[in-house]
Write a protein that holds these residues in place. Sequence first.
Motif: not given
Length: 233
Positions: A127, A153-154
């Motif tokens: 990711r 984000s994340g």
Amino acid sequence: MIELKAVTKTFGSTTALDSISTTIPEGKIIGVLGPNGSGKSTLLKMLVGLNKPNYGTILIDGKKPSMDTKNFISYLPEIDYLYPWMTIQQAADFVKSFYEDWDENKYNELMKFLELQPSMVIKKISRGMRAKAKLLLSFSRNAKLILLDEPLSGIDVLTRDKIIETIIHDYRAGDQTILITTHEIREVEGILDEVIFIRQGQVALEGNVEELRCQRQASLVEIMKEVYSHETI
């Protein structure tokens, strides 16, 4: 310069932006901050022309969002939009076929800086790597206006640091405008020139970051807590 004049955007019975008016200066890095559902992403989508206001006017260099303005806007959405079967090179070839401002030299330089390889297949990388690949495609253009929707984000801390480094590395001060929506205030505070706090679809507070810190004797994180003291962020 970006101007929003009494802009309202609704989705059914939900009001995402509520008669919002603000002027966003050129040549600066601006943070658009607020809790989930405050209207941050909707604002960026309207600037790029993906959503249209129900009421009010949006002007970018005096023009309403259109194909003319899209030509100088680079938009990085929060969603993972890359085709999973593509390599990074194939994704780059796809993007550059649409935009005349693609800069191959910048692409190659950023590829090395972000520690990516053209042969990497999107579905096979982490990711964090995909986040860097999206950033690579956004910053490989010589776009006048860059819109980054939750780019941190994340993803892990090291990748966040690399993304911040990339924004600083590529930024053309005075010649380029960058809008960033994010919850990771501590990570971006050091690079922001201006800030817009959005609460329930309206501007709750805006201004020069250094001036706000001096006036309130507080960090951006502390100011944000004060602005949203009655909300869950």
